[in-house]
Design an enzyme around this catalytic site. Structure first.
Site, short mmCIF file in Angstrom:
data_model
loop_
_atom_site.label_atom_id
_atom_site.label_comp_id
_atom_site.label_asym_id
_atom_site.label_seq_id
_atom_site.Cartn_x
_atom_site.Cartn_y
_atom_site.Cartn_z
N GLY A 8 -12.31 -4.32 1.57
CA GLY A 8 -13.71 -3.89 1.67
C GLY A 8 -14.10 -2.91 0.58
N GLY A 59 -7.63 -7.93 -0.26
CA GLY A 59 -7.83 -8.83 0.87
C GLY A 59 -7.04 -10.12 0.76
CE LYS A 103 -18.26 -14.77 9.08
NZ LYS A 103 -17.98 -13.39 9.34
NE ARG A 128 -4.36 -1.47 1.81
CZ ARG A 128 -5.31 -1.74 2.68
NH1 ARG A 128 -5.13 -1.51 3.96
NH2 ARG A 128 -6.45 -2.24 2.27
#
Ligand code: 3PG
Ligand code: MG
Length: 406
Positions: A386, A363, A206, A39
Site C-alpha cells: 500500500g 505486494g 481491481k 522485511r
C-alpha cells in the site's frame, strides 16, 4: 537525484540513548512460522547501525490486523526470534498485552547500550494505535525517555498511526532509517527523474484500487502497460465484448478518460491484445484447468479472461526491454494458478533480463518475483505494498512527512 531531505540515522548521535525505531515487521506467518523474512532483513542495516553506535534500540511494529485486542496469533514473538538469529547482540522480546506496560518498561530499564528490545504488536492497542491517539504515542515516547524516534517502516509509512506518526510529537529528535532512504530513492527517482524511456506496468484485480496510480503514472511515464483483472474494464471501455471477465462497470468511463488522457499527453497505453480464457474461475484457486487463448476482442460471452495471452506477453516484454526504467505493480493474471501464472512469469522474466533499473512495487508482484527466484535480478523490490502504491499516486506519506527536515 530525487532524495529524501530528512534527518537520517547518519545525522544523529544515539550513544547511550534510548531509541525507539518503528520497523515494519508485518511478515507473513503460517502456523507461527515466518514464510518470508524480507522485511526483517530489510530493517537490519538501520538496526545494526544503531546497535554499533551504542544506542539502546527499542523496536516497535504492527503485525496483521488484530481486531479484538491481543491475540497470540498476531504476536511479534516470531519476528523477535528471527531477528535474534540475524544480529550479534542481545534481543529481548517484551511480551506485553498493552505494548508499553510493566514488562516492556522492565525490559527497557534493564537494557545495556547496543542491545535490542522488541515490543509487542502495536495494534494490540486497537484504536489507540490506528486512530493515532496521543495516549499510546506518549507512552511510546516515555519508554525511551522522550529521546529519539527513528522511522524505518516504509511499508507502514502511509498510515498515520500512533507508532508511525503521532509519537514524533513527544520526542526530542526524529530521523529516518536506511530502508526509508532506499525506498524513497528508488521510487522517487523513478517517478521524478527517471532515465527514459520509463515504462510502468500495472496489474492486479481491481481498477478501483489503482485509479490515482494510473492517472499519476500516465503523467510521469512514457509507456503505461495495463494487465491483470483491471485490464478487462479497459477493454470494455474500448467497446469490446469481455464475456464473464471481471469488469467494474462504474469505472468504465474512468478508463475511457485515461485512454483519452494518454492520447492527449502522447503517451503509449498498452492493453492486452490476447487473453487466456476459461469457463469459470478456478476453484480451488490452484486447480488444474484448461485454458484457451483468444484475441482480446474475441472473448466469448460465456467465458472469462484470467491472464494475458502469449502475444501480449511478447508485447509487454518488448516494451519492458526497450525501457531504461521500469516500475511494476500487480500481477498479470491469477498467478496463484500455474496455468494462469504464465503472463506474470513472462513479465518477471523480461524484467530480470533487462539492464534497465527495475523497481517492483511490493505486494503480489514482489511475492511473485521472489517465488520465481528473480529477486536478485531486480534493482529494487519495495517492502511496501500500500505504501509504494500511495507513493506512486503522488501522495505524501504521513510517516515520512512527520520526520524532521535536514
Ligand atoms: C503492509 O503489509 O502493507 C503494511 O505492513 C501495512 O499493513 P496494513 O495494511 O495492515 O496497515
Ligand atoms: Mg508503536
Amino acid at each position: 537525484m530525487a532524495g529524501l531531505n530528512k534527518v537520517s540515522v547518519d545525522d544523529i548521535n544515539v550513544k547511550g540513548k534510548k531509541v525507539l525505531v518503528r520497523v515494519d515487521f508485518n511478515v507473513p506467518l503460517k502456523d507461527g512460522v515466518i514464510t518470508n523474512d524480507n522485511r526483517i532483513q530489510a530493517a537490519l542495516p538501520t538496526i545494526k547501525k544503531l546497535v554499533a553506535d551504542g544506542g539502546k534500540v527499542v523496536l516497535c511494529s504492527h503485525l496483521g490486523k488484530p481486531k479484538n485486542g491481543p491475540e497470540d496469533k498476531f504476536s511479534l514473538a516470531p519476528a523477535a526470534k528471527r531477528l535474534a538469529e540475524l544480529v550479534d547482540t542481545k534481543v529481548t522480546f517484551a511480551k506485553d498485552d498493552t505494548v508499553v506496560g510493566e514488562n516492556a518498561k522492565k525490559a527497557v530499564a534493564e537494557m545495556k547500550d547496543g542491545e535490542i528490545v522488541v515490543l509487542e504488536n502495536t495494534r494490540f492497542r486497537g484504536a489507540d494505535e490506528t486512530k493515532n491517539g496521543d495516549n499510546l504515542a506518549k507512552e511510546l515516547a516515555d519508554l525511551v525517555d522522550d529521546q529519539v524516534f527513528v522511522m524505518d517502516a516504509f511499508g507502514s509509512a502511509h498510515r498515520a498511526h500512533a507508532s508511525t506518526a503521532g509519537v514524533t510529537k513527544f520526542v526530542k529528535e526524529t530521523a529516518v532509517g536506511y530502508l526509508m532512504q532506499k525506498e524513497i530513492k528508488f521510487l522517487g527517482n523513478a517517478v521524478e527523474v527517471p532515465e527514459r524511456p520509463f515504462v510502468a506496468i500495472l496489474g492486479g484485480a481491481k481498477v478501483a484500487d489503482k485509479l490515482n496510480v494510473i492517472s499519476n503514472l500516465l503523467e510521469k511515464c512514457d509507456t503505461l502497460i495495463i494487465g491483470g483483472g483491471m485490464a478487462y474494464t479497459f477493454l470494455k471501455a474500448k467497446g469490446y465484448e469481455v464475456g464473464k471477465s471481471l469488469v467494474d462497470m462504474e469505472k468504465v468511463d474512468y478508463c475511457k478518460e485515461m485512454m483519452e488522457k494518454a492520447e492527449k499527453l502522447g503517451k503509449k497505453l498498452l492493453l492486452p491484445v490476447d487473453t487466456a480464457i476459461t469457463a469459470a474461475f478456478p476453484d480451488p484457486i490452484d486447480a488444474e484447468i484448461a485454458v484457451e487463448y483468444v484475441d482480446s476482442d474475441k472473448i466469448p460471452a460465456d467465458k472469462m479472461g484470467l491472464d494475458i495471452g502469449p502475444k501480449t506477453q511478447e508485447l509487454f516484454a518488448e516494451a519492458a526491454k526497450t525501457a531504461k526504467t521500469v516500475v511494476w505493480n500487480g500481477p498479470m493474471g491469477v498467478f496463484e494458478n500455474p496455468v494462469l501464472a504464465k503472463g506474470t512469469i513472462a513479465v518477471a522474466k523480461a524484467l530480470a533480463e533487462t539492464d534497465a533499473t527495475t523497481i517492483i512495487g511490493g505486494g503480489d508482484s514482489a511475492a511473485a518475483v521472489m517465488q520465481l527466484g528473480f529477486a536478485d535480478k531486480m534493482s529494487h523490490i519495495s517492502t511496501g505494498g500500500g505504501a509504494s502504491l500511495e507513493y506512486l499516486e503522488g501522495k505524501v506519506l504521513p510517516g515520512v512527512d512527520v520526520i524532521a527536515d535536514k
